[in-house]
Enzyme design. Structure first.
Site, PDB file in Angstrom:
ATOM      1  N   ASP A  18      30.266  36.819  46.901  1.00  0.00           N
ATOM      2  CA  ASP A  18      29.119  36.908  46.768  1.00  0.00           C
ATOM      3  C   ASP A  18      28.456  37.274  45.275  1.00  0.00           C
ATOM      4  O   ASP A  18      29.314  38.268  44.806  1.00  0.00           O
ATOM      5  CB  ASP A  18      28.778  37.949  47.952  1.00  0.00           C
ATOM      6  CG  ASP A  18      27.258  38.099  48.190  1.00  0.00           C
ATOM      7  OD1 ASP A  18      26.464  37.187  47.781  1.00  0.00           O
ATOM      8  OD2 ASP A  18      26.718  38.605  49.137  1.00  0.00           O
ATOM      9  N   GLY A  19      27.461  37.243  44.918  1.00  0.00           N
ATOM     10  CA  GLY A  19      26.800  37.718  43.652  1.00  0.00           C
ATOM     11  C   GLY A  19      26.789  36.698  42.554  1.00  0.00           C
ATOM     12  O   GLY A  19      26.411  37.040  41.539  1.00  0.00           O
ATOM     13  N   HIS A  35      27.008  29.752  39.904  1.00  0.00           N
ATOM     14  CA  HIS A  35      28.362  29.293  40.856  1.00  0.00           C
ATOM     15  C   HIS A  35      29.281  28.661  39.795  1.00  0.00           C
ATOM     16  O   HIS A  35      30.582  28.492  40.324  1.00  0.00           O
ATOM     17  CB  HIS A  35      27.398  28.103  41.585  1.00  0.00           C
ATOM     18  CG  HIS A  35      26.659  28.658  42.809  1.00  0.00           C
ATOM     19  ND1 HIS A  35      26.858  29.687  43.369  1.00  0.00           N
ATOM     20  CD2 HIS A  35      25.379  28.210  43.060  1.00  0.00           C
ATOM     21  CE1 HIS A  35      25.878  29.935  44.119  1.00  0.00           C
ATOM     22  NE2 HIS A  35      24.941  29.061  44.059  1.00  0.00           N
ATOM     23  N   THR A  64      27.866  27.405  56.851  1.00  0.00           N
ATOM     24  CA  THR A  64      27.196  26.465  57.969  1.00  0.00           C
ATOM     25  C   THR A  64      25.689  27.032  57.805  1.00  0.00           C
ATOM     26  O   THR A  64      24.629  26.100  57.983  1.00  0.00           O
ATOM     27  CB  THR A  64      27.301  26.546  59.249  1.00  0.00           C
ATOM     28  OG1 THR A  64      27.456  28.094  59.628  1.00  0.00           O
ATOM     29  CG2 THR A  64      28.709  25.999  59.637  1.00  0.00           C
ATOM     30  N   GLU A  65      25.445  28.320  57.079  1.00  0.00           N
ATOM     31  CA  GLU A  65      24.066  28.569  56.823  1.00  0.00           C
ATOM     32  C   GLU A  65      23.481  28.201  55.524  1.00  0.00           C
ATOM     33  O   GLU A  65      22.199  28.294  55.065  1.00  0.00           O
ATOM     34  CB  GLU A  65      23.813  30.304  57.036  1.00  0.00           C
ATOM     35  CG  GLU A  65      23.955  30.432  58.697  1.00  0.00           C
ATOM     36  CD  GLU A  65      25.398  30.564  59.097  1.00  0.00           C
ATOM     37  OE1 GLU A  65      26.531  30.810  58.426  1.00  0.00           O
ATOM     38  OE2 GLU A  65      25.660  30.184  60.440  1.00  0.00           O
ATOM     39  N   LEU A 129      51.270  29.173  47.157  1.00  0.00           N
ATOM     40  CA  LEU A 129      50.023  29.702  47.461  1.00  0.00           C
ATOM     41  C   LEU A 129      49.258  28.739  48.398  1.00  0.00           C
ATOM     42  O   LEU A 129      48.819  27.551  47.615  1.00  0.00           O
ATOM     43  CB  LEU A 129      49.161  30.380  46.475  1.00  0.00           C
ATOM     44  CG  LEU A 129      47.759  30.872  46.629  1.00  0.00           C
ATOM     45  CD1 LEU A 129      47.900  32.013  47.471  1.00  0.00           C
ATOM     46  CD2 LEU A 129      47.032  31.179  45.398  1.00  0.00           C
TER      47      LEU A 129
HETATM   48  C1  FPP Z   1      27.127  33.196  47.181  1.00  0.00           C
HETATM   49  O1  FPP Z   1      26.538  33.682  45.931  1.00  0.00           O
HETATM   50  C2  FPP Z   1      28.220  32.460  46.918  1.00  0.00           C
HETATM   51  C3  FPP Z   1      28.292  30.905  47.600  1.00  0.00           C
HETATM   52  C4  FPP Z   1      27.265  30.709  48.254  1.00  0.00           C
HETATM   53  C5  FPP Z   1      29.321  30.173  47.352  1.00  0.00           C
HETATM   54  C6  FPP Z   1      29.226  29.363  45.966  1.00  0.00           C
HETATM   55  C7  FPP Z   1      30.325  28.617  45.829  1.00  0.00           C
HETATM   56  C8  FPP Z   1      31.145  28.423  44.756  1.00  0.00           C
HETATM   57  C9  FPP Z   1      31.475  29.722  43.657  1.00  0.00           C
HETATM   58  C10 FPP Z   1      32.167  27.404  44.802  1.00  0.00           C
HETATM   59  C11 FPP Z   1      33.364  27.865  45.097  1.00  0.00           C
HETATM   60  C12 FPP Z   1      34.635  26.647  45.201  1.00  0.00           C
HETATM   61  C13 FPP Z   1      35.567  26.709  45.391  1.00  0.00           C
HETATM   62  C14 FPP Z   1      36.449  25.298  44.891  1.00  0.00           C
HETATM   63  C15 FPP Z   1      36.439  27.756  45.955  1.00  0.00           C
HETATM   64  P1  FPP Z   1      25.041  33.949  46.095  1.00  0.00           P
HETATM   65  O2  FPP Z   1      24.538  32.469  45.600  1.00  0.00           O
HETATM   66  O3  FPP Z   1      24.630  34.195  47.491  1.00  0.00           O
HETATM   67  O4  FPP Z   1      24.792  35.248  45.303  1.00  0.00           O
HETATM   68  P2  FPP Z   1      23.362  35.953  45.397  1.00  0.00           P
HETATM   69  O5  FPP Z   1      23.581  36.734  46.611  1.00  0.00           O
HETATM   70  O6  FPP Z   1      23.639  36.762  44.219  1.00  0.00           O
HETATM   71  O7  FPP Z   1      22.181  35.139  45.294  1.00  0.00           O
END
Ligand code: FPP
Length: 233
Positions: A18-19, A35, A64-65, A129
């Protein structure tokens, strides 16, 4: 003063990354740049996990959300995951990384599904892993799909073990330790059934900044936890 030590390594770590959005806004960048940095953090973390001898990691990559987000953000995440798999496939083999997924992949674009299938196939014999990607994953959906599989088999009454054996994670151990970054203290529909006895940890660091030092600190925290599984030590 005793120095905190790492004397217990979780076999399976779940990570709720998150973040990313907040990281991007602190840099005045679009959300998808968060991201993108998040993917770099995933790659760094894979190296660090191997170094510490962790055997399985599950990254909550798309819930899913998350379909509630803008089309631009969703497509941005899909493209980042697809390109990451494509560019790192050989490197996963070199590092002994086996890629698996949990979640219902059906609604994803074909190019992403193709990359996922190829990467899973080509890394299936690696054993250093397991990097398990939770994609279109939700804990409630996982439990519901498990029960529906049992109903389809004609089962009239289910046991806890039946449900466990039909979850997407059936071939993985339950997570010992779940880390959610950014200071938010929620599970957000991650592995609900599998996390019954997981130790939880909520560091403040935003996911794109997560590095080996944060993992080391997390493992020290885990080492001090006293897991009783409902019993008495
Ligand atoms: C939440 O941050 C993060 C996600 C919704 C996931 C983002 C996906 C990736 C980093 C891709 C991962 C890929 C692999 C291959 C593992 P947020 O957008 O909710 O952050 P915020 O709460 O600060 O807005």
């Amino acid at each position: 003063m005793f120095k905190k030590r790492i004397n217990k390594i979780p076999q399976h770590i779940g990570i709720i990354m998150d973040g990313n959005g907040r990281w991007a806004s602190t840099q005045a960048l679009p959300r998808n740049m968060g991201h993108k940095e998040g993917i770099n953090a995933v790659d760094r973390t894979i190296d660090a996990l191997i170094k510490f001898g962790v055997k399985v990691v599950s990254f909550f990559a798309f819930s899913t959300e998350n379909w509630k987000r803008s089309e631009e953000e969703i497509n941005g995440i899909f493209n980042l995951v697809r390109d990451f798999l494509h560019s790192k496939r050989n490197n996963f083999k070199e590092r002994g990384v086996k890629i698996t997924t949990i979640g219902d992949l059906t609604p994803f674009p074909e190019d992403l599904k193709t990359q996922l299938a190829l990467t899973k196939e080509e890394t299936k014999d690696n054993d250093k892993l397991i990097v398990n990607l939770a994609l279109n994953y939700g804990g409630r959906s996982d439990i519901t799909r498990s029960v529906n599989r049992l109903i389809a088999e004609g089962v009239k009454e289910v046991t806890e073990q039946d449900i466990l054996d039909n979850l997407d994670t059936k071939s993985l151990p339950e997570p010992d330790f779940v880390i959610r970054t950014s200071g938010e203290e929620r599970i957000s529909n991650f592995m609900l059934y599998q996390m019954a006895y997981s130790e939880l940890y909520f560091p403040k660091v935003l996911w794109p900044n997560f590095n080996e030092r944060h993992l080391r600190k997390a493992l020290k925290v885990y080492s001090k936890r006293n897991r009783r599984f409902g019993g008495i030590k």
